[in-house]
Design a protein around this motif. Structure first.
Motif, PDB file in Angstrom:
ATOM      1  N   ILE A   1       0.907  -1.154  -0.197  1.00  0.00           N
ATOM      2  CA  ILE A   1       0.114   0.196   0.039  1.00  0.00           C
ATOM      3  C   ILE A   1       0.852   1.268   0.060  1.00  0.00           C
ATOM      4  O   ILE A   1       1.809   1.105   0.528  1.00  0.00           O
ATOM      5  N   THR A   2       0.499   2.284  -0.889  1.00  0.00           N
ATOM      6  CA  THR A   2       1.264   3.358  -0.856  1.00  0.00           C
ATOM      7  C   THR A   2       0.259   4.511  -0.398  1.00  0.00           C
ATOM      8  O   THR A   2      -0.790   4.421  -0.798  1.00  0.00           O
ATOM      9  N   TRP A   3       0.680   5.480   0.331  1.00  0.00           N
ATOM     10  CA  TRP A   3      -0.281   6.470   0.709  1.00  0.00           C
ATOM     11  C   TRP A   3       0.533   8.083   0.901  1.00  0.00           C
ATOM     12  O   TRP A   3       1.878   8.022   0.708  1.00  0.00           O
ATOM     13  N   ALA A   4      -0.068   9.200   0.782  1.00  0.00           N
ATOM     14  CA  ALA A   4       0.189  10.501   0.820  1.00  0.00           C
ATOM     15  C   ALA A   4      -0.534  11.349   1.627  1.00  0.00           C
ATOM     16  O   ALA A   4      -1.961  11.124   1.690  1.00  0.00           O
ATOM     17  N   LYS A   5       0.087  12.279   2.370  1.00  0.00           N
ATOM     18  CA  LYS A   5      -0.946  13.026   3.091  1.00  0.00           C
ATOM     19  C   LYS A   5      -0.612  14.674   2.904  1.00  0.00           C
ATOM     20  O   LYS A   5       0.597  14.827   2.783  1.00  0.00           O
ATOM     21  N   LEU A   6      -1.605  15.570   2.455  1.00  0.00           N
ATOM     22  CA  LEU A   6      -1.124  16.949   2.041  1.00  0.00           C
ATOM     23  C   LEU A   6      -2.195  17.726   2.932  1.00  0.00           C
ATOM     24  O   LEU A   6      -3.440  17.752   3.199  1.00  0.00           O
ATOM     25  N   LEU A   7      -1.550  18.785   3.393  1.00  0.00           N
ATOM     26  CA  LEU A   7      -2.288  19.771   4.170  1.00  0.00           C
ATOM     27  C   LEU A   7      -2.677  20.969   3.263  1.00  0.00           C
ATOM     28  O   LEU A   7      -1.635  21.673   2.517  1.00  0.00           O
ATOM     29  N   GLY A   8      -3.868  21.057   2.778  1.00  0.00           N
ATOM     30  CA  GLY A   8      -4.174  21.845   1.407  1.00  0.00           C
ATOM     31  C   GLY A   8      -4.175  23.257   1.827  1.00  0.00           C
ATOM     32  O   GLY A   8      -4.198  23.674   3.029  1.00  0.00           O
TER      33      GLY A   8
ATOM     34  N   ASP B   1      -7.415  23.191  -5.277  1.00  0.00           N
ATOM     35  CA  ASP B   1      -6.713  24.114  -5.604  1.00  0.00           C
ATOM     36  C   ASP B   1      -5.740  23.602  -6.817  1.00  0.00           C
ATOM     37  O   ASP B   1      -4.630  22.943  -6.590  1.00  0.00           O
ATOM     38  N   PRO B   2      -6.088  24.054  -8.071  1.00  0.00           N
ATOM     39  CA  PRO B   2      -5.324  23.316  -9.213  1.00  0.00           C
ATOM     40  C   PRO B   2      -3.713  23.759  -9.026  1.00  0.00           C
ATOM     41  O   PRO B   2      -3.169  22.858  -9.618  1.00  0.00           O
ATOM     42  N   VAL B   3      -3.514  24.764  -8.571  1.00  0.00           N
ATOM     43  CA  VAL B   3      -2.057  25.003  -8.710  1.00  0.00           C
ATOM     44  C   VAL B   3      -1.182  24.243  -7.638  1.00  0.00           C
ATOM     45  O   VAL B   3      -0.212  23.520  -7.909  1.00  0.00           O
ATOM     46  N   GLN B   4      -1.956  24.203  -6.404  1.00  0.00           N
ATOM     47  CA  GLN B   4      -1.378  23.380  -5.343  1.00  0.00           C
ATOM     48  C   GLN B   4      -1.068  21.556  -5.828  1.00  0.00           C
ATOM     49  O   GLN B   4      -0.314  20.973  -5.809  1.00  0.00           O
ATOM     50  N   ASP B   5      -2.332  21.338  -6.395  1.00  0.00           N
ATOM     51  CA  ASP B   5      -2.633  20.012  -7.082  1.00  0.00           C
ATOM     52  C   ASP B   5      -1.463  19.486  -8.142  1.00  0.00           C
ATOM     53  O   ASP B   5      -0.715  18.426  -8.042  1.00  0.00           O
ATOM     54  N   ALA B   6      -1.061  20.464  -9.125  1.00  0.00           N
ATOM     55  CA  ALA B   6      -0.371  20.203 -10.060  1.00  0.00           C
ATOM     56  C   ALA B   6       0.976  20.123  -9.496  1.00  0.00           C
ATOM     57  O   ALA B   6       1.952  19.172  -9.913  1.00  0.00           O
ATOM     58  N   ALA B   7       1.356  20.893  -8.470  1.00  0.00           N
ATOM     59  CA  ALA B   7       2.824  20.940  -8.074  1.00  0.00           C
ATOM     60  C   ALA B   7       2.929  19.634  -7.235  1.00  0.00           C
ATOM     61  O   ALA B   7       3.903  18.878  -7.238  1.00  0.00           O
ATOM     62  N   VAL B   8       2.109  19.243  -6.291  1.00  0.00           N
ATOM     63  CA  VAL B   8       2.327  17.988  -5.488  1.00  0.00           C
ATOM     64  C   VAL B   8       2.190  16.829  -6.329  1.00  0.00           C
ATOM     65  O   VAL B   8       2.885  16.042  -6.116  1.00  0.00           O
ATOM     66  N   ASN B   9       1.278  16.797  -7.374  1.00  0.00           N
ATOM     67  CA  ASN B   9       1.249  15.762  -8.431  1.00  0.00           C
ATOM     68  C   ASN B   9       2.508  15.554  -9.098  1.00  0.00           C
ATOM     69  O   ASN B   9       2.936  14.398  -9.638  1.00  0.00           O
ATOM     70  N   GLN B  10       3.096  16.554  -9.440  1.00  0.00           N
ATOM     71  CA  GLN B  10       4.395  16.590 -10.220  1.00  0.00           C
ATOM     72  C   GLN B  10       5.504  15.893  -9.226  1.00  0.00           C
ATOM     73  O   GLN B  10       6.267  15.302  -9.829  1.00  0.00           O
TER      74      GLN B  10
ATOM     75  N   LEU C   1       8.856   9.835  -7.606  1.00  0.00           N
ATOM     76  CA  LEU C   1       8.960   8.705  -6.918  1.00  0.00           C
ATOM     77  C   LEU C   1       8.493   7.392  -7.518  1.00  0.00           C
ATOM     78  O   LEU C   1       7.647   7.336  -8.370  1.00  0.00           O
ATOM     79  N   GLN C   2       9.248   6.272  -7.129  1.00  0.00           N
ATOM     80  CA  GLN C   2       9.003   4.949  -7.415  1.00  0.00           C
ATOM     81  C   GLN C   2       8.622   4.039  -6.280  1.00  0.00           C
ATOM     82  O   GLN C   2       9.191   4.399  -5.416  1.00  0.00           O
ATOM     83  N   VAL C   3       8.007   2.931  -6.585  1.00  0.00           N
ATOM     84  CA  VAL C   3       7.694   1.972  -5.573  1.00  0.00           C
ATOM     85  C   VAL C   3       8.003   0.626  -6.329  1.00  0.00           C
ATOM     86  O   VAL C   3       7.587   0.444  -7.323  1.00  0.00           O
ATOM     87  N   TYR C   4       8.314  -0.208  -5.664  1.00  0.00           N
ATOM     88  CA  TYR C   4       8.735  -1.495  -6.263  1.00  0.00           C
ATOM     89  C   TYR C   4       9.100  -2.606  -4.887  1.00  0.00           C
ATOM     90  O   TYR C   4       9.393  -2.244  -3.868  1.00  0.00           O
ATOM     91  N   PRO C   5       9.061  -3.710  -5.120  1.00  0.00           N
ATOM     92  CA  PRO C   5       9.197  -4.827  -4.224  1.00  0.00           C
ATOM     93  C   PRO C   5      10.341  -4.860  -3.654  1.00  0.00           C
ATOM     94  O   PRO C   5      11.416  -4.616  -4.362  1.00  0.00           O
TER      95      PRO C   5
ATOM     96  N   ASN D   1       5.020   3.959 -10.699  1.00  0.00           N
ATOM     97  CA  ASN D   1       5.356   5.483 -10.589  1.00  0.00           C
ATOM     98  C   ASN D   1       4.467   5.820  -9.686  1.00  0.00           C
ATOM     99  O   ASN D   1       3.180   5.281  -9.985  1.00  0.00           O
ATOM    100  N   VAL D   2       4.821   6.578  -8.605  1.00  0.00           N
ATOM    101  CA  VAL D   2       3.777   6.897  -7.585  1.00  0.00           C
ATOM    102  C   VAL D   2       2.760   7.756  -8.004  1.00  0.00           C
ATOM    103  O   VAL D   2       1.604   7.963  -7.680  1.00  0.00           O
ATOM    104  N   GLY D   3       3.345   8.830  -9.093  1.00  0.00           N
ATOM    105  CA  GLY D   3       2.374   9.881  -9.624  1.00  0.00           C
ATOM    106  C   GLY D   3       1.364   9.089 -10.523  1.00  0.00           C
ATOM    107  O   GLY D   3       0.302   9.591 -10.696  1.00  0.00           O
ATOM    108  N   ASN D   4       1.502   7.704 -10.983  1.00  0.00           N
ATOM    109  CA  ASN D   4       0.377   7.138 -11.777  1.00  0.00           C
ATOM    110  C   ASN D   4      -0.464   6.359 -10.705  1.00  0.00           C
ATOM    111  O   ASN D   4      -1.809   6.218 -11.106  1.00  0.00           O
ATOM    112  N   LEU D   5      -0.079   5.994  -9.546  1.00  0.00           N
ATOM    113  CA  LEU D   5      -0.762   5.543  -8.361  1.00  0.00           C
ATOM    114  C   LEU D   5      -1.708   6.428  -7.697  1.00  0.00           C
ATOM    115  O   LEU D   5      -3.156   6.171  -7.234  1.00  0.00           O
ATOM    116  N   LEU D   6      -1.026   7.683  -7.320  1.00  0.00           N
ATOM    117  CA  LEU D   6      -1.722   8.626  -6.501  1.00  0.00           C
ATOM    118  C   LEU D   6      -1.938   9.973  -7.067  1.00  0.00           C
ATOM    119  O   LEU D   6      -0.744  10.508  -7.712  1.00  0.00           O
ATOM    120  N   LYS D   7      -2.982  10.637  -6.904  1.00  0.00           N
ATOM    121  CA  LYS D   7      -3.191  11.960  -7.776  1.00  0.00           C
ATOM    122  C   LYS D   7      -4.207  12.739  -6.474  1.00  0.00           C
ATOM    123  O   LYS D   7      -5.147  12.303  -6.225  1.00  0.00           O
TER     124      LYS D   7
END
Length: 113
Positions: A35-42, A78-87, A92-96, A67-73
């Motif tokens: 499982i992968t996760w991210a938390k953001l103070l918007g 806030d489109p500006v903040q979302d674009a920066a965080v998603n970029q 980042l990568q995840v692998y076993p 690629n974490v960007g393909n898993l989490l969006k």
């Protein structure tokens, strides 16, 4: 215990046959799940949390590199903040565990004079 058989054909395609039902999601007792996760103070002052379950295939499969960007969006409103965080998440990568060990074997160097 063998849980699946993956066949790679000469044209590069693969086929996986599961001998038992594949996991439905993250199971801490099953090394083929994660499982992968991210938390953001918007900018709205609220915490936003996103998660994704990962099901890994055969040990030596290139498909296990995610690629974490393909898993989490993030979509906080806030489109500006979302674009920066998603970029950032795209960097980042995840692998076993052990995914790259097959490529990092140390080989000796023979020098003859």
């Amino acid at each position: 215990m063998i849980t699946s058989i993956t066949t790679e054909y000469p044209d590069g395609t693969t086929e996986t046959v599961y001998l038992q039902k594949p996991p439905a999601g993250f199971d801490p007792k099953d090394g083929s799940t994660a499982i992968t996760w991210a938390k953001l103070l918007g900018s709205d002052g609220k915490w936003h949390r996103i998660t994704a379950d990962i099901l890994f295939g055969a040990f030596d499969s290139k498909d296990n590199l995610y690629n974490v960007g393909n898993l989490l969006k993030f979509s906080t409103g806030d489109p500006v903040q979302d674009a920066a965080v998603n970029q950032f998440l795209k960097s980042l990568q995840v692998y076993p565990r052990g995914h790259f060990e097959r490529m990092s074997s140390i080989r000796g160097l023979n020098c003859y004079t």
